[in-house]
Write an enzyme that holds these catalytic residues in place. Structure first.
Site, PDB file in Angstrom:
ATOM      1  N   GLU A 196      63.137  38.036  19.675  1.00  0.00           N
ATOM      2  CA  GLU A 196      62.960  39.640  19.608  1.00  0.00           C
ATOM      3  C   GLU A 196      62.856  39.933  18.095  1.00  0.00           C
ATOM      4  OE1 GLU A 196      67.637  39.693  20.867  1.00  0.00           O
ATOM      5  OE2 GLU A 196      66.986  41.042  22.383  1.00  0.00           O
ATOM      6  N   GLU A 198      70.988  33.918  25.590  1.00  0.00           N
ATOM      7  CA  GLU A 198      71.307  34.973  25.710  1.00  0.00           C
ATOM      8  C   GLU A 198      73.013  34.639  26.475  1.00  0.00           C
ATOM      9  OE1 GLU A 198      68.774  36.113  24.589  1.00  0.00           O
ATOM     10  OE2 GLU A 198      69.488  37.243  22.385  1.00  0.00           O
TER      11      GLU A 198
HETATM   12  N1  CAA Z   1      75.019  32.493  15.638  1.00  0.00           N
HETATM   13  C1  CAA Z   1      75.349  31.296  14.163  1.00  0.00           C
HETATM   14  N2  CAA Z   1      75.502  30.466  13.626  1.00  0.00           N
HETATM   15  C2  CAA Z   1      74.609  29.475  14.607  1.00  0.00           C
HETATM   16  C3  CAA Z   1      72.940  29.805  15.321  1.00  0.00           C
HETATM   17  C4  CAA Z   1      73.711  31.624  16.074  1.00  0.00           C
HETATM   18  N3  CAA Z   1      72.705  32.070  16.546  1.00  0.00           N
HETATM   19  N4  CAA Z   1      72.298  28.903  15.545  1.00  0.00           N
HETATM   20  C5  CAA Z   1      72.685  28.096  15.132  1.00  0.00           C
HETATM   21  N5  CAA Z   1      73.704  28.206  14.757  1.00  0.00           N
HETATM   22  C6  CAA Z   1      74.754  27.249  13.597  1.00  0.00           C
HETATM   23  C7  CAA Z   1      75.239  26.645  14.461  1.00  0.00           C
HETATM   24  O1  CAA Z   1      76.533  27.096  14.604  1.00  0.00           O
HETATM   25  C8  CAA Z   1      75.430  24.879  13.138  1.00  0.00           C
HETATM   26  O2  CAA Z   1      76.334  25.458  12.280  1.00  0.00           O
HETATM   27  P1  CAA Z   1      77.459  24.598  12.088  1.00  0.00           P
HETATM   28  O3  CAA Z   1      76.747  23.668  10.914  1.00  0.00           O
HETATM   29  O4  CAA Z   1      78.012  25.327  10.859  1.00  0.00           O
HETATM   30  O5  CAA Z   1      78.153  24.581  13.009  1.00  0.00           O
HETATM   31  C9  CAA Z   1      73.752  25.096  12.662  1.00  0.00           C
HETATM   32  O6  CAA Z   1      73.143  26.581  12.705  1.00  0.00           O
HETATM   33  C10 CAA Z   1      72.640  23.922  13.062  1.00  0.00           C
HETATM   34  O7  CAA Z   1      72.815  24.119  14.504  1.00  0.00           O
HETATM   35  P2  CAA Z   1      73.200  23.181  15.048  1.00  0.00           P
HETATM   36  O8  CAA Z   1      73.923  22.121  14.829  1.00  0.00           O
HETATM   37  O9  CAA Z   1      73.531  23.978  16.800  1.00  0.00           O
HETATM   38  O10 CAA Z   1      71.928  22.821  15.269  1.00  0.00           O
HETATM   39  P3  CAA Z   1      70.831  21.816  16.525  1.00  0.00           P
HETATM   40  O11 CAA Z   1      69.586  21.045  16.270  1.00  0.00           O
HETATM   41  O12 CAA Z   1      71.616  21.046  17.448  1.00  0.00           O
HETATM   42  O13 CAA Z   1      70.553  23.249  17.954  1.00  0.00           O
HETATM   43  C11 CAA Z   1      69.645  25.673  18.543  1.00  0.00           C
HETATM   44  C12 CAA Z   1      69.704  24.454  17.228  1.00  0.00           C
HETATM   45  C13 CAA Z   1      69.013  24.897  20.272  1.00  0.00           C
HETATM   46  C14 CAA Z   1      69.069  26.220  17.853  1.00  0.00           C
HETATM   47  C15 CAA Z   1      71.170  25.796  18.381  1.00  0.00           C
HETATM   48  O14 CAA Z   1      71.909  25.889  17.512  1.00  0.00           O
HETATM   49  C16 CAA Z   1      72.053  27.236  19.416  1.00  0.00           C
HETATM   50  O15 CAA Z   1      71.415  26.505  20.817  1.00  0.00           O
HETATM   51  N6  CAA Z   1      71.721  28.333  18.876  1.00  0.00           N
HETATM   52  C17 CAA Z   1      72.000  29.209  19.077  1.00  0.00           C
HETATM   53  C18 CAA Z   1      71.055  29.865  20.295  1.00  0.00           C
HETATM   54  C19 CAA Z   1      71.640  30.806  20.504  1.00  0.00           C
HETATM   55  O16 CAA Z   1      71.933  31.349  21.328  1.00  0.00           O
HETATM   56  N7  CAA Z   1      70.872  32.384  20.100  1.00  0.00           N
HETATM   57  C20 CAA Z   1      70.952  33.876  21.079  1.00  0.00           C
HETATM   58  C21 CAA Z   1      72.023  34.204  20.127  1.00  0.00           C
HETATM   59  S1  CAA Z   1      72.649  35.692  20.381  1.00  0.00           S
HETATM   60  C22 CAA Z   1      71.785  36.826  20.265  1.00  0.00           C
HETATM   61  O17 CAA Z   1      70.848  36.336  19.650  1.00  0.00           O
HETATM   62  C23 CAA Z   1      71.998  38.349  20.883  1.00  0.00           C
HETATM   63  C24 CAA Z   1      70.919  39.344  20.637  1.00  0.00           C
HETATM   64  O18 CAA Z   1      69.771  39.936  21.489  1.00  0.00           O
HETATM   65  C25 CAA Z   1      70.781  39.884  19.219  1.00  0.00           C
END
Ligand code: CAA
Length: 258
Positions: free
Chosen positions: A112, A132
């Site tokens: 976004e 999301e």
């Molecule tokens: N918020 C907080 N922390 C996050 C994050 C997020 N959106 N995305 C990744 N991290 C953190 C993880 O918690 C992890 O931290 P720890 O080592 O302390 O556990 C670190 O970043 C590395 O992440 P992963 O171990 O998960 O890394 P990966 O390579 O296995 O996966 C990924 C990468 C696919 C991006 C995965 O991290 C993921 O799915 N992240 C969330 C994506 C998501 O759902 N985004 C939408 C958020 S809601 C939003 O954005 C609302 C809006 O409209 C504004």
């Protein structure tokens, strides 16, 4: 202001760059980070030496979305009583063009915030998505509106209802991004576009950006009237006189940005 979550520099003459820098959290967008981004970009916007800005993350992650750990503890009222995500991620107040240089994850709020920029240059590794739905929420920083306008309703539905991700090539095909470049070149491409913008009359750039943005807000008739207004404003500028004179005299225009 010194920054904790972003890096700010000028990678080329006239170009201001803000890089998200929370590598351990894949640049998850928490409130302090977004405050810093807004502060730094507003500072560049009012700096006469800057013609365009670049917003980027790291090669691995542009941004993996809004910070889920920050949102986890938040109630509906907490969210209501703070600055809305749409406003926090909105660069409408910036009059200078912003180019997102996107590599790796651009998910949720990361996608976004890129869409809130004026152009997007992607590395071949970029992945765009709005996951999301997996968290039991919906996009809250403009995704349902800007992504739908960018790629059309059917694909937007699939992306936001089923967590379909787009590769960089798909994003190019569907009109989400301007360019795709190899990982070691995408930043240079973004900088080069920013320099091209910066070398033009800043009066004309500002009027053009303003009018293009209105295409999303107005009916065609209103938008055409708005364009005409900005066109007439351009005719009052010194840069208009110089640009046309330079063309006729077969020389390069010397813009004064007046
Ligand atoms: N918020 C907080 N922390 C996050 C994050 C997020 N959106 N995305 C990744 N991290 C953190 C993880 O918690 C992890 O931290 P720890 O080592 O302390 O556990 C670190 O970043 C590395 O992440 P992963 O171990 O998960 O890394 P990966 O390579 O296995 O996966 C990924 C990468 C696919 C991006 C995965 O991290 C993921 O799915 N992240 C969330 C994506 C998501 O759902 N985004 C939408 C958020 S809601 C939003 O954005 C609302 C809006 O409209 C504004």
């Amino acid at each position: 202001m010194s920054y904790e979550h972003i890096l700010v520099d000028r990678p080329a003459d006239g170009v201001g760059r803000v890089r998200l820098n929370r590598p351990k959290a894949l640049n998850a967008l928490n409130s302090p980070l977004m405050d810093e981004v807004n502060d730094a970009m507003l500072a560049f916007n009012s700096d006469a030496g800057i013609g365009a800005m670049i917003l980027s993350g790291s090669d691995k992650a542009f941004a993996a979305g809004a910070d889920i750990k920050e949102m986890d503890g938040k109630t509906q009222i907490d969210m209501l009583m703070t600055v809305s995500l749409v406003d926090r991620f909105d660069f409408k107040k910036l009059t200078k063009p912003v180019i997102a240089a996107v590599s790796g994850y651009a998910l949720g709020g990361g996608c976004e915030i890129a869409l809130a920029c004026d152009m997007i240059v992607a590395s071949e590794t970029a992945v765009f998505g709005q996951p999301e739905i997996n968290l039991g929420i919906i996009p809250g920083a403009g995704g349902t509106q800007r992504l739908t306008r960018a790629v059309g309703k059917a694909l937007a539905m699939e992306i936001m209802l089923t967590d379909r991700k787009l590769s960089a090539e798909e994003a190019l095909r569907y009109g989400l991004v301007n360019r795709v470049a190899p990982l070691d070149e995408y930043m240079d491409v973004a900088i080069s576009i920013a320099q091209k913008v910066g070398r033009r009359s800043q009066v004309a750039i500002r009027l053009a950006k303003d009018a293009i943005d209105k295409a999303y807000e107005m009916t065609l008739a209103e938008g055409l009237a708005y364009e005409r207004r900005n066109f007439l404003v351009a005719f009052g500028s010194e840069d208009k006189a110089e640009g046309m004179r330079a063309f006729i005299e077969k020389r390069r225009a010397e813009w004064t940005n007046r």
